[in-house]
Motif scaffolding. Sequence first.
Motif, PDB file in Angstrom:
ATOM      1  N   VAL A  44      35.370  45.336  25.023  1.00 22.35           N
ATOM      2  CA  VAL A  44      34.589  44.726  23.949  1.00 22.35           C
ATOM      3  C   VAL A  44      33.541  43.850  24.615  1.00 22.35           C
ATOM      4  O   VAL A  44      33.869  42.936  25.369  1.00 22.35           O
ATOM      5  N   ARG A  45      32.268  44.144  24.371  1.00 18.34           N
ATOM      6  CA  ARG A  45      31.175  43.369  24.961  1.00 18.34           C
ATOM      7  C   ARG A  45      30.664  42.382  23.925  1.00 18.34           C
ATOM      8  O   ARG A  45      30.389  42.755  22.789  1.00 18.34           O
ATOM      9  N   VAL A  46      30.565  41.135  24.352  1.00 20.22           N
ATOM     10  CA  VAL A  46      30.082  40.069  23.474  1.00 20.22           C
ATOM     11  C   VAL A  46      28.806  39.504  24.081  1.00 20.22           C
ATOM     12  O   VAL A  46      28.763  39.189  25.269  1.00 20.22           O
ATOM     13  N   SER A  47      27.753  39.384  23.269  1.00 24.01           N
ATOM     14  CA  SER A  47      26.493  38.813  23.754  1.00 24.01           C
ATOM     15  C   SER A  47      26.001  37.776  22.759  1.00 24.01           C
ATOM     16  O   SER A  47      26.213  37.906  21.548  1.00 24.01           O
ATOM     17  N   THR A  93      26.077  37.567  28.382  1.00 23.47           N
ATOM     18  CA  THR A  93      27.103  38.479  27.865  1.00 23.47           C
ATOM     19  C   THR A  93      28.379  38.333  28.680  1.00 23.47           C
ATOM     20  O   THR A  93      28.362  37.823  29.799  1.00 23.47           O
ATOM     21  N   PHE A  94      29.478  38.810  28.111  1.00 26.14           N
ATOM     22  CA  PHE A  94      30.727  38.966  28.861  1.00 26.14           C
ATOM     23  C   PHE A  94      31.527  40.087  28.218  1.00 26.14           C
ATOM     24  O   PHE A  94      31.247  40.506  27.091  1.00 26.14           O
ATOM     25  N   ASP A  95      32.523  40.585  28.966  1.00 29.19           N
ATOM     26  CA  ASP A  95      33.373  41.674  28.494  1.00 29.19           C
ATOM     27  C   ASP A  95      34.792  41.174  28.303  1.00 29.19           C
ATOM     28  O   ASP A  95      35.307  40.409  29.115  1.00 29.19           O
ATOM     29  N   ILE A  96      35.419  41.641  27.220  1.00 30.55           N
ATOM     30  CA  ILE A  96      36.836  41.381  26.987  1.00 30.55           C
ATOM     31  C   ILE A  96      37.573  42.655  27.388  1.00 30.55           C
ATOM     32  O   ILE A  96      37.324  43.723  26.825  1.00 30.55           O
ATOM     33  N   VAL A  97      38.437  42.544  28.394  1.00 29.18           N
ATOM     34  CA  VAL A  97      39.140  43.710  28.929  1.00 29.18           C
ATOM     35  C   VAL A  97      40.633  43.404  29.064  1.00 29.18           C
ATOM     36  O   VAL A  97      41.058  42.261  28.934  1.00 29.18           O
ATOM     37  N   SER A  98      41.392  44.446  29.337  1.00 29.35           N
ATOM     38  CA  SER A  98      42.798  44.293  29.681  1.00 29.35           C
ATOM     39  C   SER A  98      43.048  45.222  30.861  1.00 29.35           C
ATOM     40  O   SER A  98      43.081  46.444  30.704  1.00 29.35           O
ATOM     41  N   GLU A  99      43.187  44.633  32.046  1.00 28.40           N
ATOM     42  CA  GLU A  99      43.344  45.427  33.265  1.00 28.40           C
ATOM     43  C   GLU A  99      44.631  45.052  33.976  1.00 28.40           C
ATOM     44  O   GLU A  99      45.052  43.897  33.956  1.00 28.40           O
ATOM     45  N   VAL A 100      45.227  46.043  34.613  1.00 27.75           N
ATOM     46  CA  VAL A 100      46.397  45.835  35.457  1.00 27.75           C
ATOM     47  C   VAL A 100      46.148  46.600  36.746  1.00 27.75           C
ATOM     48  O   VAL A 100      45.771  47.777  36.716  1.00 27.75           O
ATOM     49  N   ASP A 101      46.344  45.942  37.880  1.00 27.03           N
ATOM     50  CA  ASP A 101      46.139  46.567  39.181  1.00 27.03           C
ATOM     51  C   ASP A 101      47.269  47.562  39.455  1.00 27.03           C
ATOM     52  O   ASP A 101      48.436  47.194  39.499  1.00 27.03           O
ATOM     53  N   ASN A 103      32.726  39.941  33.772  1.00 29.01           N
ATOM     54  CA  ASN A 103      31.289  40.230  33.736  1.00 29.01           C
ATOM     55  C   ASN A 103      30.486  39.195  32.971  1.00 29.01           C
ATOM     56  O   ASN A 103      29.580  39.542  32.225  1.00 29.01           O
ATOM     57  N   PHE A 104      30.787  37.932  33.176  1.00 28.78           N
ATOM     58  CA  PHE A 104      30.014  36.896  32.508  1.00 28.78           C
ATOM     59  C   PHE A 104      28.640  36.843  33.160  1.00 28.78           C
ATOM     60  O   PHE A 104      28.499  36.489  34.318  1.00 28.78           O
ATOM     61  N   ARG A 105      27.628  37.252  32.408  1.00 25.21           N
ATOM     62  CA  ARG A 105      26.265  37.301  32.935  1.00 25.21           C
ATOM     63  C   ARG A 105      25.379  36.359  32.154  1.00 25.21           C
ATOM     64  O   ARG A 105      25.483  36.251  30.942  1.00 25.21           O
ATOM     65  N   LEU A 122      29.258  31.507  23.770  1.00 20.59           N
ATOM     66  CA  LEU A 122      30.160  32.494  24.355  1.00 20.59           C
ATOM     67  C   LEU A 122      31.471  31.843  24.790  1.00 20.59           C
ATOM     68  O   LEU A 122      32.550  32.435  24.661  1.00 20.59           O
ATOM     69  N   GLN A 123      31.405  30.626  25.288  1.00 25.33           N
ATOM     70  CA  GLN A 123      32.621  29.918  25.670  1.00 25.33           C
ATOM     71  C   GLN A 123      33.478  29.591  24.451  1.00 25.33           C
ATOM     72  O   GLN A 123      34.699  29.626  24.509  1.00 25.33           O
ATOM     73  N   GLU A 124      32.839  29.305  23.323  1.00 28.28           N
ATOM     74  CA  GLU A 124      33.580  29.100  22.075  1.00 28.28           C
ATOM     75  C   GLU A 124      34.275  30.380  21.646  1.00 28.28           C
ATOM     76  O   GLU A 124      35.396  30.341  21.128  1.00 28.28           O
ATOM     77  N   VAL A 125      33.610  31.523  21.843  1.00 23.68           N
ATOM     78  CA  VAL A 125      34.211  32.815  21.503  1.00 23.68           C
ATOM     79  C   VAL A 125      35.457  33.042  22.365  1.00 23.68           C
ATOM     80  O   VAL A 125      36.489  33.488  21.865  1.00 23.68           O
TER      81      VAL A 125
END
Length: 161
Positions: A128-131, A3-11, A158-160, A138-141
């Motif tokens: 958005v969690r993709v599994s 799985t991995f998560d698609i996020v948008s974060e700013v420090d 979070n690429f697991r 997943l790399q194609e996604v």
Amino acid sequence: MPTFDIVSEVDKQEVKNVTDQVNKEVNTRFDFKGSDARVEQVDYQLTIFADDEFKLEQVLDILRIKLTKRGIDVRCLDKGRIDKISGNKVKQLVTVKTGVETELAKKIIKGIKDSKLKVQASIQGEVVRVSGAKKDVLQEVIKLIKKTIDNFPLQFHNFRD
């Protein structure tokens, strides 16, 4: 199942550093001498004050340059309307957007489903969690998302395996 998560974060600390740098540059520049131009920050809300709209745009340009140098994508900035305050002075509220909004998350999920890749995508808050069964899929996604969503900065965490 990978799985991995698609996020948008700013420090937030980086945004604070940028705000300090912009204020320092505005205070030392000759073209801002005697001007009340400045940037104030509260969380992810930036308020830009200036004497007129031209100086406001100059401060915004300085802000964009400093954000880019700090590694923050300027596509996350959401500019509000320009408000007049006392006299000729103006201010503008700029929001640093974080998290994947529901509308964008639905667009991402629709794009993944339309691609017919064998993965599952779900919205979990501002993520958005993709599994899927294989890492290659997943790399194609990730490649697909990078191609289709180009108006908003996204990170893949979070690429697991």
